[in-house]
Design a protein around this motif. Structure first.
Motif, PDB file in Angstrom:
ATOM      1  N   LEU A 256       0.809  -1.220   0.000  1.00  0.00           N
ATOM      2  CA  LEU A 256       0.000   0.000   0.000  1.00  0.00           C
ATOM      3  C   LEU A 256       0.839   1.264   0.000  1.00  0.00           C
ATOM      4  O   LEU A 256       0.293   2.366  -0.105  1.00  0.00           O
ATOM      5  CB  LEU A 256      -0.930   0.002   1.223  1.00  0.00           C
ATOM      6  CG  LEU A 256      -2.031  -1.052   1.234  1.00  0.00           C
ATOM      7  CD1 LEU A 256      -2.785  -1.037   2.560  1.00  0.00           C
ATOM      8  CD2 LEU A 256      -3.002  -0.826   0.074  1.00  0.00           C
TER       9      LEU A 256
ATOM     10  N   VAL B 157       2.651   2.434   2.522  1.00  0.00           N
ATOM     11  CA  VAL B 157       2.641   3.123   3.805  1.00  0.00           C
ATOM     12  C   VAL B 157       4.071   3.212   4.328  1.00  0.00           C
ATOM     13  O   VAL B 157       4.796   2.204   4.333  1.00  0.00           O
ATOM     14  CB  VAL B 157       1.745   2.373   4.814  1.00  0.00           C
ATOM     15  CG1 VAL B 157       1.766   3.059   6.186  1.00  0.00           C
ATOM     16  CG2 VAL B 157       0.322   2.306   4.283  1.00  0.00           C
TER      17      VAL B 157
ATOM     18  N   ALA C 104      -0.978   5.329   8.333  1.00  0.00           N
ATOM     19  CA  ALA C 104      -1.472   5.372   6.958  1.00  0.00           C
ATOM     20  C   ALA C 104      -2.357   6.593   6.723  1.00  0.00           C
ATOM     21  O   ALA C 104      -2.295   7.228   5.656  1.00  0.00           O
ATOM     22  CB  ALA C 104      -2.242   4.092   6.641  1.00  0.00           C
TER      23      ALA C 104
ATOM     24  N   ASP D 126      -0.960   9.032   3.799  1.00  0.00           N
ATOM     25  CA  ASP D 126      -1.593   8.960   2.482  1.00  0.00           C
ATOM     26  C   ASP D 126      -3.084   9.269   2.478  1.00  0.00           C
ATOM     27  O   ASP D 126      -3.717   9.131   1.432  1.00  0.00           O
ATOM     28  CB  ASP D 126      -1.367   7.572   1.869  1.00  0.00           C
ATOM     29  CG  ASP D 126       0.106   7.264   1.692  1.00  0.00           C
ATOM     30  OD1 ASP D 126       0.861   8.204   1.373  1.00  0.00           O
ATOM     31  OD2 ASP D 126       0.512   6.108   1.883  1.00  0.00           O
TER      32      ASP D 126
ATOM     33  N   THR E 214      -6.121   5.259   1.895  1.00  0.00           N
ATOM     34  CA  THR E 214      -5.084   4.300   2.283  1.00  0.00           C
ATOM     35  C   THR E 214      -5.306   3.792   3.703  1.00  0.00           C
ATOM     36  O   THR E 214      -5.026   2.624   4.000  1.00  0.00           O
ATOM     37  CB  THR E 214      -3.696   4.952   2.169  1.00  0.00           C
ATOM     38  OG1 THR E 214      -3.531   5.474   0.849  1.00  0.00           O
ATOM     39  CG2 THR E 214      -2.588   3.938   2.454  1.00  0.00           C
TER      40      THR E 214
ATOM     41  N   THR F  23      -5.642  -0.004   4.723  1.00  0.00           N
ATOM     42  CA  THR F  23      -4.803  -0.589   5.773  1.00  0.00           C
ATOM     43  C   THR F  23      -5.654  -1.262   6.829  1.00  0.00           C
ATOM     44  O   THR F  23      -5.323  -2.368   7.298  1.00  0.00           O
ATOM     45  CB  THR F  23      -3.930   0.505   6.413  1.00  0.00           C
ATOM     46  OG1 THR F  23      -3.142   1.131   5.405  1.00  0.00           O
ATOM     47  CG2 THR F  23      -3.028  -0.082   7.474  1.00  0.00           C
TER      48      THR F  23
END
Length: 386
Positions: free
Chosen positions: A249, A251, A283, A287, A291, A295
């Motif tokens: 992702l 992160v 996260a 983002d 995100t 997460t």
């Protein structure tokens, strides 16, 4: 006729016990059951309170003993493998302890070199995540900024009012260092002479109690070993799964978050929840909400796979506890001994439950195997005289 001390004759004295028994039996069965159960609960609560007070007085010793048993159950297969190589008990135990120290030291140095510079960034990301969470709360819920600021200021004031005592801090550091050193020494002797000490204890028992204690000890030790090895494996799998999800992702700080997830895996339910919340906050700060939601979905998916698939396979049925029991045990352990108590509360509860269940089953087996008592024969009656 001789009178009793209270002025009644011996023939009149038993009437008092008969009257009390009749009065007790005259009560409704619900009242009698409530009285008996209340008395049992009072005795159990008093015993648990006394045990908790004694544990609080010797907290460093209790933590050292619990950590020793946990590590001994974890490392027992290693020590047995060295013994199969014709090593004497003392060198096998010493090599096992040195192997443990080498692994811990190597992993600690590696993790420190990889994450030391990132923990300061982690704190900043958490602060930004909390700030974004605050904005989401005030924009979606009927809570004003003033109300939320007042609650946060009250919480901050409660935390900052606790003054740091240098003497108490030094004492805590000394107790932690002493407990760790004591645990290592106890671990060496337990690996070296644990089985001989247990056999010596069993040799002092006779009759069915020896068989009951033997089976209870075997079940308890097997449960502790399965729990320690299973918990470490599940914590590693959770850390790898969540770490890979964070990397995919995009992160930041995936390695420190995976490390937090691994450590949190040793505190069931609560540790995984806290570690997942930290990952979601990072996260969110890095983002944004999309995100963060992805997460959160990844954390929930990994935990569901671990709870419904891996845990039944790794931990086995006899080690698993109900979530209510786990929460109560972790809370009680944290109240008694802080973070260390939260770590050791669940294995203690699992072993205690399995030992109690084994003792009950063994007693039932002994009672079923014992011959039933035959009623006394009645004397023969003679025919009446004509």
């Amino acid at each position: 006729m001789v009178a009793a001390r209270d002025g009644r004759t011996p023939e009149e004295t038993p009437e008092r016990g008969t009257g009390l028994r009749q009065s007790w039996e005259a009560l409704p069965w619900l009242v009698r059951s409530a009285v008996v159960w209340s008395a049992c609960l009072v005795v159990i609560a008093a015993g648990l309170y006394l045990l908790a007070r004694i544990t609080m007085l010797v907290t460093p010793l209790a933590i050292a003993v619990a950590a020793t048993l946990f590590l001994a159950a974890l490392l027992d297969p290693v020590q047995l493998a060295l013994r199969r190589l014709r090593l004497p008990p003392a060198p096998a135990a010493l090599l096992t302890v040195l192997l443990l120290l080498g692994i811990l030291g190597g992993v600690g140095v590696l993790v420190w070199n990889l994450t030391a510079n990132q923990f300061s960034e982690l704190a900043d990301e958490l602060s930004q995540g909390l700030a974004r969470t605050r904005d989401l709360i005030t924009s979606t819920l009927p809570v004003t900024d003033a109300q939320l600021d007042g609650l946060l200021n009250q919480l901050r004031q409660t935390v900052t009012e606790q003054e740091v005592d240098p003497v108490s801090s030094a004492r805590t550091v000394t107790e932690v260092f002493g407990s760790a050193l004591l645990a290592l020494v106890l671990l060496f002797f337990l690996l070296k002479d644990g089985r001989s000490m247990w056999h010596w204890t069993l040799s002092r028992m006779t009759g069915p109690n020896r068989e009951i204690a033997t089976e209870a000890g075997r079940v308890g030790w097997r449960t502790l070993g399965s729990y320690s090895r299973g918990t470490m494996l599940i914590a590693a799998i959770d850390a790898i799964g969540i770490g890979l999800a964070l990397v995919l992702l995009g992160v930041p700080l995936a390695l420190p978050l995976a490390l937090i997830t691994f450590i949190g895996g040793f505190v069931p339910i609560i540790g995984a929840t806290v570690a997942g919340a930290v990952a979601v906050l990072v996260a969110l700060a890095a983002d944004g909400p999309t995100t963060a939601l992805l997460t959160l979905a990844a954390v929930i998916a990994v935990q569901q796979i671990e709870g419904n698939l891996l845990e039944p396979l790794v931990m086995k049925r006899q080690v698993r506890l109900h979530p209510v029991v786990i929460l109560v045990a972790v809370t009680a352990g944290a109240l008694i001994a802080g973070i260390a108590g939260a770590f050791v509360a669940v294995p203690i509860a699992a072993v205690a439950w399995r030992v109690i269940d084994s003792v009950q089953r063994q007693r039932q087996a002994v009672a079923a195997a014992s011959p039933p008592a035959t009623p006394p024969e009645e004397p023969p009656t003679s025919d009446p005289a004509p």
